[in-house]
Design an enzyme around this catalytic site. Structure first.
Site, PDB file in Angstrom:
ATOM      1  CB  SER A 106      48.494  36.408  32.835  1.00  0.00           C
ATOM      2  OG  SER A 106      47.524  36.096  33.557  1.00  0.00           O
ATOM      3  CG  ASP A 128      37.786  32.837  29.578  1.00  0.00           C
ATOM      4  OD1 ASP A 128      37.086  31.778  30.109  1.00  0.00           O
ATOM      5  OD2 ASP A 128      38.186  33.772  30.209  1.00  0.00           O
ATOM      6  NE  ARG A 247      14.359  20.529  38.217  1.00  0.00           N
ATOM      7  CZ  ARG A 247      12.859  20.708  38.170  1.00  0.00           C
ATOM      8  NH1 ARG A 247      12.127  21.769  37.655  1.00  0.00           N
ATOM      9  NH2 ARG A 247      12.023  19.618  38.693  1.00  0.00           N
TER      10      ARG A 247
HETATM   11  P1  ADP Z   1      43.870  36.102  32.772  1.00  0.00           P
HETATM   12  O1  ADP Z   1      45.164  36.352  32.795  1.00  0.00           O
HETATM   13  O2  ADP Z   1      43.299  34.752  33.272  1.00  0.00           O
HETATM   14  O3  ADP Z   1      42.923  37.048  31.974  1.00  0.00           O
HETATM   15  P2  ADP Z   1      43.323  38.333  35.131  1.00  0.00           P
HETATM   16  O4  ADP Z   1      42.714  39.064  33.897  1.00  0.00           O
HETATM   17  O5  ADP Z   1      42.692  38.466  36.252  1.00  0.00           O
HETATM   18  O6  ADP Z   1      43.389  36.795  34.474  1.00  0.00           O
HETATM   19  O7  ADP Z   1      44.847  38.797  35.156  1.00  0.00           O
HETATM   20  C1  ADP Z   1      45.638  38.175  35.890  1.00  0.00           C
HETATM   21  C2  ADP Z   1      46.693  39.059  36.810  1.00  0.00           C
HETATM   22  O8  ADP Z   1      47.557  39.904  35.533  1.00  0.00           O
HETATM   23  C3  ADP Z   1      45.837  40.284  37.242  1.00  0.00           C
HETATM   24  O9  ADP Z   1      45.648  39.973  38.732  1.00  0.00           O
HETATM   25  C4  ADP Z   1      47.114  41.088  37.340  1.00  0.00           C
HETATM   26  O10 ADP Z   1      48.123  40.870  38.327  1.00  0.00           O
HETATM   27  C5  ADP Z   1      47.940  41.057  36.207  1.00  0.00           C
HETATM   28  N1  ADP Z   1      47.559  42.122  35.215  1.00  0.00           N
HETATM   29  C6  ADP Z   1      46.126  42.120  34.516  1.00  0.00           C
HETATM   30  N2  ADP Z   1      46.048  43.243  33.886  1.00  0.00           N
HETATM   31  C7  ADP Z   1      47.271  43.861  33.643  1.00  0.00           C
HETATM   32  C8  ADP Z   1      47.740  45.094  33.157  1.00  0.00           C
HETATM   33  N3  ADP Z   1      46.956  45.773  32.406  1.00  0.00           N
HETATM   34  N4  ADP Z   1      48.915  45.653  33.567  1.00  0.00           N
HETATM   35  C9  ADP Z   1      49.626  44.662  34.474  1.00  0.00           C
HETATM   36  N5  ADP Z   1      49.404  43.646  35.106  1.00  0.00           N
HETATM   37  C10 ADP Z   1      48.016  43.208  34.645  1.00  0.00           C
HETATM   38  O1  F6P Z   2      39.158  33.380  32.859  1.00  0.00           O
HETATM   39  C1  F6P Z   2      39.151  32.319  33.168  1.00  0.00           C
HETATM   40  C2  F6P Z   2      37.814  32.095  33.989  1.00  0.00           C
HETATM   41  O2  F6P Z   2      37.625  30.854  34.262  1.00  0.00           O
HETATM   42  C3  F6P Z   2      36.529  32.850  33.375  1.00  0.00           C
HETATM   43  O3  F6P Z   2      35.970  32.090  32.411  1.00  0.00           O
HETATM   44  C4  F6P Z   2      35.681  33.195  34.387  1.00  0.00           C
HETATM   45  O4  F6P Z   2      35.021  34.402  34.230  1.00  0.00           O
HETATM   46  C5  F6P Z   2      36.828  33.450  35.421  1.00  0.00           C
HETATM   47  O5  F6P Z   2      37.902  32.946  35.001  1.00  0.00           O
HETATM   48  C6  F6P Z   2      36.405  33.116  36.947  1.00  0.00           C
HETATM   49  O6  F6P Z   2      37.408  33.675  37.964  1.00  0.00           O
HETATM   50  P1  F6P Z   2      37.560  33.271  39.290  1.00  0.00           P
HETATM   51  O7  F6P Z   2      38.212  31.895  39.349  1.00  0.00           O
HETATM   52  O8  F6P Z   2      38.422  34.357  40.098  1.00  0.00           O
HETATM   53  O9  F6P Z   2      36.117  33.155  39.849  1.00  0.00           O
END
Ligand code: ADP
Ligand code: F6P
Length: 323
Positions: A106, A128, A247
């Site tokens: 994000s 995380d 388990r």
């Molecule tokens: P988090 O923010 O929890 O790490 P994600 O990696 O899935 O979750 O990123 C959330 C959203 O941010 C993605 O679905 C996308 O819309 C946007 N995003 C991620 N990486 C990029 C990037 N390199 N450039 C622009 N938008 C991005």
């Molecule tokens: O980034 C937060 C997180 O909960 C990670 O720990 C996990 O790998 C991922 O998101 C799970 O994503 P989703 O809710 O899309 O299954």
């Protein structure tokens, strides 16, 4: 200065996101700035799904898990065309800056908007704890407390049956939750993406615990470890006797829900307020970070460049504390 800004929550939800939204809205209103809430993150931004938030709309949410603005993952926003359209949607509503509350991905999205010349401030929120430039991200403390509670409960039943439990925790590619949970939950062995532990070594640790007369044993494994949790369970059940009955539990999304702890509420509140202060101070492209006891602003590109490294001393401590 700005008259109208927006706030959104994005990526995996994290307990405390609501507290951060509330803080952004009320800090901005206090300074005479209107706030739009963008629903469902970048997907909502592209769809024009946003509305004005009043102080009343963020009432009674500080204690709620999840996010009232909802969240989403969106591929289109990763493209230049998507980002330009998002910027147009913001301009159309007279929105001059945006606060993005979310994880590493994000924040990369926020950086993309900033590269198009749109003012942004990031707030790190992800269970995380993989984001650089802040001691803690919003949601981590709550997640750790949920895991700790689970481990305590599991130990009760493990002890009653002389069993060993393999417990998988989230964290994507980062082992922070796993190693910290192992320390605070008294696990016998921990497997993370950062420190590979061959299955044979896991078996040896559990077997040693059994030989030392322990009535239970716990192995914490991060979801991003180099082998699947099910394969480890299968190995310990069918290929290698360790004394204990085995388990397997995958805590999964349970760890992401629930009311934020006092720590997360305060962290989120301070970060939300700081985000508004940075924007109104004319700063952009920064992420709010907790540095010691202080809230600071650091370039988003530094925060997202590399994954936050684990504290090596946690592993060293775990080594002798798990005996
Ligand atoms: P988090 O923010 O929890 O790490 P994600 O990696 O899935 O979750 O990123 C959330 C959203 O941010 C993605 O679905 C996308 O819309 C946007 N995003 C991620 N990486 C990029 C990037 N390199 N450039 C622009 N938008 C991005
Ligand atoms: O980034 C937060 C997180 O909960 C990670 O720990 C996990 O790998 C991922 O998101 C799970 O994503 P989703 O809710 O899309 O299954």
């Amino acid at each position: 200065m700005f008259k109208r800004i927006a706030v959104m929550t994005s990526g995996g939800d994290a307990p405390g996101m609501n507290a951060a939204v509330r803080a952004v809205v009320r800090a901005a209103l206090d300074r005479g700035v209107e706030v739009y809430g963008i629903r469902q993150a970048y997907a909502g931004l592209l769809a024009g799904n946003m509305e004005l938030l009043t102080s009343r709309e963020v009432s009674g949410i500080i204690q709620r898990g999840g996010t009232i603005l909802q969240t989403a993952r969106n591929e289109e926003f990763k493209t230049k065309a998507g980002q330009s359209r998002a910027k147009r949607n913001l301009h159309q509503r007279g929105i001059e800056a945006v606060v993005v509350i979310g994880g590493d991905g994000s924040l990369r999205g926020a950086l993309a908007l900033e590269c198009l010349g749109f003012p942004v401030i990031g707030v790190p929120a992800s269970i995380d704890n993989d984001i650089n430039g802040t001691n803690m991200s919003i949601g981590v403390d709550t997640a750790l407390n949920v895991i700790m509670d689970a481990l305590d409960r599991i130990r009760d039943t493990a002890t009653s049956h002389t069993r060993a439990f393999i417990i998988e925790v989230m964290g994507r590619n980062c082992g922070y939750l796993a190693i910290t949970a192992a320390l605070i939950g008294g696990a016998e062995i921990v497997i993370t993406p950062e420190q590979h532990v061959p299955m044979e070594e896991v078996a040896q640790a559990l077997s040693n615990a059994y030989s030392r007369g322990k009535s239970h044993a716990i192995a914490v494994i991060a979801e991003g470890a180099s082998y699947r949790t099910a394969d480890l369970s299968n190995y310990l059940t069918n290929e290698r006797s360790v004394g204990f009955e085995i388990r397997l539990i995958i805590l999964g999304h349970i760890v992401r829900g629930g009311s934020p702890t006092a720590f997360d509420r305060l962290l989120a509140t301070r970060m939300g307020v700081k985000a508004v202060e940075l924007l109104l101070d004319g700063q952009t492209g920064l992420m709010v970070g907790l540095d010691g006891r202080d809230m600071v602003g650091i370039p988003i590109k530094d925060a997202t460049g590399t994954m936050r490294p684990l504290n090596e001393s946690f592993f060293a401590m775990h080594n002798f504390l798990s005996r």
